[in-house]
Motif scaffolding. Structure first.
Motif, PDB file in Angstrom:
ATOM      1  N   ALA A 296     -27.756  11.588  19.418  1.00  0.00           N
ATOM      2  CA  ALA A 296     -26.065  11.371  19.188  1.00  0.00           C
ATOM      3  C   ALA A 296     -25.697  11.924  17.931  1.00  0.00           C
ATOM      4  CB  ALA A 296     -25.957   9.909  19.042  1.00  0.00           C
ATOM      5  N   GLY A 297     -26.477  12.395  16.898  1.00  0.00           N
ATOM      6  CA  GLY A 297     -25.861  13.161  15.941  1.00  0.00           C
ATOM      7  C   GLY A 297     -25.935  14.610  16.036  1.00  0.00           C
TER       8      GLY A 297
ATOM      9  N   GLY B 149     -25.687   9.767  13.962  1.00  0.00           N
ATOM     10  CA  GLY B 149     -25.994   9.288  15.404  1.00  0.00           C
ATOM     11  C   GLY B 149     -25.556   7.698  15.230  1.00  0.00           C
TER      12      GLY B 149
ATOM     13  N   GLU C 121     -21.864   7.264  15.423  1.00  0.00           N
ATOM     14  CA  GLU C 121     -21.499   7.351  16.825  1.00  0.00           C
ATOM     15  C   GLU C 121     -21.747   6.230  17.594  1.00  0.00           C
ATOM     16  OE1 GLU C 121     -19.984  10.082  18.242  1.00  0.00           O
ATOM     17  OE2 GLU C 121     -19.435  10.930  16.442  1.00  0.00           O
ATOM     18  N   HIS C 122     -23.078   5.427  17.485  1.00  0.00           N
ATOM     19  CA  HIS C 122     -23.356   4.523  18.307  1.00  0.00           C
ATOM     20  C   HIS C 122     -22.649   3.193  17.900  1.00  0.00           C
ATOM     21  CE1 HIS C 122     -27.260   5.200  20.566  1.00  0.00           C
ATOM     22  NE2 HIS C 122     -26.878   6.254  20.171  1.00  0.00           N
TER      23      HIS C 122
END
Length: 224
Positions: free
Chosen positions: A123-124, A178, A181-182
């Motif tokens: 996600a990163g 990430g 983002e989560h």
């Protein structure tokens, strides 16, 4: 402290040919390291932890046997993360002991919760520069990230330790991004989860900053 190549600090022996050869570095056994961690005097424990960090790095860099370095890389698996935490978790962040602790802590966290760390790392992916420095295989899964953290630790004992610190710092930054983002994706459905992930990301960024500062301190000769 002036920057120099670490030595084992042990004596030397003479071979039959008259050449002086250094003793092979001796690595402390796990129960010896555990006794360091169990010391009662905080100042003595801190001093012993610092000496141990320098001795391990010096031994790994001087040792030609890859099995010795492999054992150093697997130290947290042999001793348990709690023992290393007792030794090094309270060391100054910008110190050899503090930086080594952060390398092992990243390794242990990745191994313990590989699926989530891999998901956070993926996600990163927008952190392109940090991802390139960290050096993970794309797209990484748990096994790839475990190998990455082992490779970073191997570099600390076999090549330039400042590069290992930088790679670990970059790895932490990608994972932290990430996590953010989560957190953003979970905000509406689970605010508590989002807040927890945001706090974890902030702590991980602090870890990365400490590792990057340790790399700079090593280069300018001020890393204790």
């Amino acid at each position: 402290m002036a920057r120099h190549r670490q030595t084992t600090g042990r004596g030397a022996s003479s071979s039959a040919s008259g050449l002086v050869r250094p003793h092979r570095p001796r690595l402390s056994e796990p129960d010896e390291l555990a006794r360091f961690a169990g010391g009662e005097d905080p100042q003595e424990v801190a001093a012993a932890a610092s000496r141990l960090a320098h001795a391990l790095v010096a031994g790994g860099r001087a040792e030609e046997d890859p099995e010795v370095v492999e054992r150093l890389v697997g130290l947290v698996r042999e001793l348990g993360v709690e023992t290393l935490a007792e030794l090094w978790a309270d060391a100054p962040p910008v110190s050899l002991a503090g930086a080594l602790w952060r390398l092992y802590a990243l390794q242990e966290a990745t191994a313990r919760d590989g699926e989530r760390w891999a998901a956070w790392y993926r996600a990163g992916h927008a952190a392109h520069a940090a991802r390139a420095v960290a050096g993970a295989v794309e797209p990484p899964g748990p096994d790839e990230l475990r190998r990455l953290t082992d490779t970073i630790l191997t570099g600390a004992y076999r090549s330039e330790i400042d590069v290992a610190f930088e790679r670990a710092g970059a790895y932490g930054r990608v994972v932290a991004l990430g996590q953010v983002e989560h957190a953003a994706a979970a905000e509406a459905a689970d605010p508590a989860l989002a807040a927890g992930l945001t706090r974890r990301a902030a702590r991980l960024v602090s870890t990365s900053e400490a590792l990057e500062e340790a790399a700079r301190a090593f280069r300018n000769g001020s890393l204790d």
